[in-house]
Design a protein around this motif. Structure first.
Motif, PDB file in Angstrom:
ATOM      1  N   PHE A   8       0.849  -1.191   0.000  1.00  0.00           N
ATOM      2  CA  PHE A   8       0.000   0.000   0.000  1.00  0.00           C
ATOM      3  C   PHE A   8       0.885   1.242   0.000  1.00  0.00           C
ATOM      4  CE2 PHE A   8      -2.259   3.286   2.505  1.00  0.00           C
ATOM      5  CZ  PHE A   8      -3.274   3.541   1.601  1.00  0.00           C
ATOM      6  N   GLN A   9       0.623   2.143  -0.939  1.00  0.00           N
ATOM      7  CA  GLN A   9       1.360   3.398  -1.041  1.00  0.00           C
ATOM      8  C   GLN A   9       0.375   4.546  -1.218  1.00  0.00           C
ATOM      9  OE1 GLN A   9       4.573   3.661  -0.483  1.00  0.00           O
ATOM     10  NE2 GLN A   9       4.879   1.453  -0.398  1.00  0.00           N
ATOM     11  N   LEU A  10       0.791   5.722  -0.788  1.00  0.00           N
ATOM     12  CA  LEU A  10      -0.017   6.920  -0.970  1.00  0.00           C
ATOM     13  C   LEU A  10       0.608   7.782  -2.057  1.00  0.00           C
ATOM     14  CD1 LEU A  10      -0.692   7.713   2.773  1.00  0.00           C
ATOM     15  CD2 LEU A  10      -2.367   6.959   1.082  1.00  0.00           C
ATOM     16  N   SER A  11      -0.229   8.480  -2.769  1.00  0.00           N
ATOM     17  CA  SER A  11       0.254   9.358  -3.828  1.00  0.00           C
ATOM     18  C   SER A  11       0.978  10.555  -3.224  1.00  0.00           C
ATOM     19  CB  SER A  11      -0.911   9.848  -4.671  1.00  0.00           C
ATOM     20  OG  SER A  11      -0.460  10.829  -5.573  1.00  0.00           O
ATOM     21  N   ALA A 138      -4.522   9.229   9.054  1.00  0.00           N
ATOM     22  CA  ALA A 138      -3.563   8.606   9.973  1.00  0.00           C
ATOM     23  C   ALA A 138      -3.552   7.087   9.782  1.00  0.00           C
ATOM     24  CB  ALA A 138      -3.905   8.968  11.420  1.00  0.00           C
ATOM     25  N   LEU A 139      -4.713   6.502   9.598  1.00  0.00           N
ATOM     26  CA  LEU A 139      -4.784   5.066   9.332  1.00  0.00           C
ATOM     27  C   LEU A 139      -4.029   4.742   8.051  1.00  0.00           C
ATOM     28  CD1 LEU A 139      -7.695   2.631   9.626  1.00  0.00           C
ATOM     29  CD2 LEU A 139      -6.615   2.889   7.407  1.00  0.00           C
ATOM     30  N   LYS A 140      -4.268   5.520   7.020  1.00  0.00           N
ATOM     31  CA  LYS A 140      -3.596   5.272   5.744  1.00  0.00           C
ATOM     32  C   LYS A 140      -2.083   5.391   5.886  1.00  0.00           C
ATOM     33  CE  LYS A 140      -7.350   6.585   2.723  1.00  0.00           C
ATOM     34  NZ  LYS A 140      -7.583   6.923   1.339  1.00  0.00           N
ATOM     35  N   ARG A 141      -1.611   6.416   6.571  1.00  0.00           N
ATOM     36  CA  ARG A 141      -0.166   6.577   6.758  1.00  0.00           C
ATOM     37  C   ARG A 141       0.420   5.413   7.562  1.00  0.00           C
ATOM     38  NH1 ARG A 141      -1.864  11.919   7.100  1.00  0.00           N
ATOM     39  NH2 ARG A 141      -1.907  11.851   9.367  1.00  0.00           N
ATOM     40  N   ALA A 142      -0.330   4.900   8.531  1.00  0.00           N
ATOM     41  CA  ALA A 142       0.139   3.784   9.355  1.00  0.00           C
ATOM     42  C   ALA A 142       0.303   2.503   8.530  1.00  0.00           C
ATOM     43  CB  ALA A 142      -0.820   3.539  10.518  1.00  0.00           C
ATOM     44  N   ARG A 152      -6.598  -3.065   3.492  1.00  0.00           N
ATOM     45  CA  ARG A 152      -8.032  -3.237   3.218  1.00  0.00           C
ATOM     46  C   ARG A 152      -8.785  -3.726   4.457  1.00  0.00           C
ATOM     47  NH1 ARG A 152      -6.254  -5.219  -2.123  1.00  0.00           N
ATOM     48  NH2 ARG A 152      -6.702  -3.526  -3.558  1.00  0.00           N
ATOM     49  N   ASP A 153      -8.165  -4.617   5.231  1.00  0.00           N
ATOM     50  CA  ASP A 153      -8.812  -5.094   6.464  1.00  0.00           C
ATOM     51  C   ASP A 153      -8.995  -3.954   7.463  1.00  0.00           C
ATOM     52  OD1 ASP A 153      -8.921  -7.667   5.450  1.00  0.00           O
ATOM     53  OD2 ASP A 153      -7.195  -8.405   6.615  1.00  0.00           O
ATOM     54  N   ALA A 154      -7.953  -3.148   7.644  1.00  0.00           N
ATOM     55  CA  ALA A 154      -8.037  -2.018   8.578  1.00  0.00           C
ATOM     56  C   ALA A 154      -9.045  -0.980   8.090  1.00  0.00           C
ATOM     57  CB  ALA A 154      -6.657  -1.382   8.760  1.00  0.00           C
ATOM     58  N   LYS A 155      -9.059  -0.739   6.800  1.00  0.00           N
ATOM     59  CA  LYS A 155     -10.005   0.212   6.210  1.00  0.00           C
ATOM     60  C   LYS A 155     -11.440  -0.273   6.425  1.00  0.00           C
ATOM     61  CE  LYS A 155     -11.369   1.929   1.652  1.00  0.00           C
ATOM     62  NZ  LYS A 155     -11.019   1.939   0.224  1.00  0.00           N
ATOM     63  N   ALA A 156     -11.686  -1.561   6.218  1.00  0.00           N
ATOM     64  CA  ALA A 156     -13.036  -2.115   6.412  1.00  0.00           C
ATOM     65  C   ALA A 156     -13.505  -1.924   7.851  1.00  0.00           C
ATOM     66  CB  ALA A 156     -13.060  -3.593   6.035  1.00  0.00           C
ATOM     67  N   GLU A 157     -12.617  -2.132   8.805  1.00  0.00           N
ATOM     68  CA  GLU A 157     -12.974  -1.932  10.219  1.00  0.00           C
ATOM     69  C   GLU A 157     -13.265  -0.462  10.503  1.00  0.00           C
ATOM     70  OE1 GLU A 157     -13.727  -4.081  12.679  1.00  0.00           O
ATOM     71  OE2 GLU A 157     -13.586  -5.539  11.031  1.00  0.00           O
ATOM     72  N   PHE A 158     -12.465   0.422   9.916  1.00  0.00           N
ATOM     73  CA  PHE A 158     -12.674   1.857  10.100  1.00  0.00           C
ATOM     74  C   PHE A 158     -14.039   2.266   9.543  1.00  0.00           C
ATOM     75  CE2 PHE A 158     -12.230   6.320   8.794  1.00  0.00           C
ATOM     76  CZ  PHE A 158     -11.774   6.890   9.982  1.00  0.00           C
ATOM     77  N   ILE A 159     -14.373   1.781   8.360  1.00  0.00           N
ATOM     78  CA  ILE A 159     -15.665   2.119   7.745  1.00  0.00           C
ATOM     79  C   ILE A 159     -16.806   1.610   8.618  1.00  0.00           C
ATOM     80  CG2 ILE A 159     -17.173   1.643   5.754  1.00  0.00           C
ATOM     81  CD1 ILE A 159     -14.556   1.676   4.034  1.00  0.00           C
ATOM     82  N   LYS A 160     -16.691   0.387   9.119  1.00  0.00           N
ATOM     83  CA  LYS A 160     -17.721  -0.152  10.012  1.00  0.00           C
ATOM     84  C   LYS A 160     -17.925   0.742  11.230  1.00  0.00           C
ATOM     85  CE  LYS A 160     -17.155  -5.072   9.113  1.00  0.00           C
ATOM     86  NZ  LYS A 160     -16.709  -6.340   9.696  1.00  0.00           N
ATOM     87  N   THR A 161     -16.827   1.211  11.793  1.00  0.00           N
ATOM     88  CA  THR A 161     -16.895   2.088  12.973  1.00  0.00           C
ATOM     89  C   THR A 161     -17.604   3.397  12.617  1.00  0.00           C
ATOM     90  OG1 THR A 161     -14.884   1.138  13.869  1.00  0.00           O
ATOM     91  CG2 THR A 161     -15.528   3.298  14.705  1.00  0.00           C
ATOM     92  N   VAL A 162     -17.219   3.989  11.500  1.00  0.00           N
ATOM     93  CA  VAL A 162     -17.789   5.267  11.084  1.00  0.00           C
ATOM     94  C   VAL A 162     -19.284   5.146  10.805  1.00  0.00           C
ATOM     95  CG1 VAL A 162     -17.778   7.020   9.236  1.00  0.00           C
ATOM     96  CG2 VAL A 162     -15.619   6.217  10.211  1.00  0.00           C
ATOM     97  N   LEU A 163     -19.665   4.072  10.116  1.00  0.00           N
ATOM     98  CA  LEU A 163     -21.065   3.919   9.713  1.00  0.00           C
ATOM     99  C   LEU A 163     -21.921   3.178  10.731  1.00  0.00           C
ATOM    100  CD1 LEU A 163     -20.610   3.143   5.913  1.00  0.00           C
ATOM    101  CD2 LEU A 163     -21.073   5.343   7.024  1.00  0.00           C
ATOM    102  N   GLY A 164     -21.279   2.733  11.802  1.00  0.00           N
ATOM    103  CA  GLY A 164     -22.027   2.016  12.833  1.00  0.00           C
ATOM    104  C   GLY A 164     -22.577   0.694  12.348  1.00  0.00           C
ATOM    105  N   ALA A 165     -21.887   0.105  11.384  1.00  0.00           N
ATOM    106  CA  ALA A 165     -22.361  -1.173  10.798  1.00  0.00           C
ATOM    107  C   ALA A 165     -21.894  -2.369  11.601  1.00  0.00           C
ATOM    108  CB  ALA A 165     -21.877  -1.294   9.356  1.00  0.00           C
TER     109      ALA A 165
END
Length: 165
Positions: A8-11, A138-142, A152-165
């Motif tokens: 994973f890299q950032l632009s 911060a998650l992306k930089r980590a 992708r796993d960390a992102k999915a957990e973050f989205i779940k937290t944000v959306l309360g899913a």
């Protein structure tokens, strides 16, 4: 298309990524909107749609359709795009890769109201909350330099937290 073993890299140039993504989004919409069901909602989602959000430099397009329109939209996208093999296809959801663009373009076809119909809600939550964007960045930089699967796993957990899913 980046696979799960890719790092994973950032632009380094967010402004240029956002510009390219907007151009690609408008081009994609012009090329495909007329072939999709008339009531389809075509939205630019993902990091390039959120001011201040860091990105790996791709474009995400959500095509949100009524349940009755899903088969027609799926048939069209199946013939005009590559299936995204990283994403499981299921009733009410399919993911694609759009070839022929300057950057990676992912297209998510989803039935409006389905449990996977969260792309726009997540984008809107980020746009509405700069602190949330900072947490996401911060998650992306980590995860920079780690595998796409881990990110992708960390992102999915973050989205779940944000959306309360």
């Amino acid at each position: 298309m980046s696979d799960d073993s890719t790092l994973f890299q950032l632009s380094p140039d967010l402004d240029e990524c956002r510009r390219q993504a907007q151009v690609a989004f408008e081009k994609w919409r012009r090329q495909h909107a007329r072939a999709l069901p008339a009531e389809a909602l075509i939205e630019h989602v993902g990091a390039t749609a959120v001011p201040g959000c860091e990105t790996k430099g791709d474009l995400d397009v959500a095509v949100r359709v009524a349940s009755a329109d899903f088969p027609a939209a799926l048939a069209y996208l199946d013939t005009s795009h590559q299936s995204n093999v990283r994403s499981a296809r299921r009733e009410g959801f399919a993911a694609f890769i759009a070839p022929g663009y300057a950057l990676e373009v992912g297209v998510q076809l989803v039935v409006r109201g389905d449990k996977l119909d969260q792309f726009s809600a997540f984008r809107d939550a980020l746009i509405a909350d700069k602190v949330l964007v900072a947490r996401y960045n911060a998650l992306k930089r980590a995860y920079r330099g780690r595998s796409m699967a881990q990110y992708r796993d960390a992102k999915a957990e973050f989205i779940k937290t944000v959306l309360g899913a």
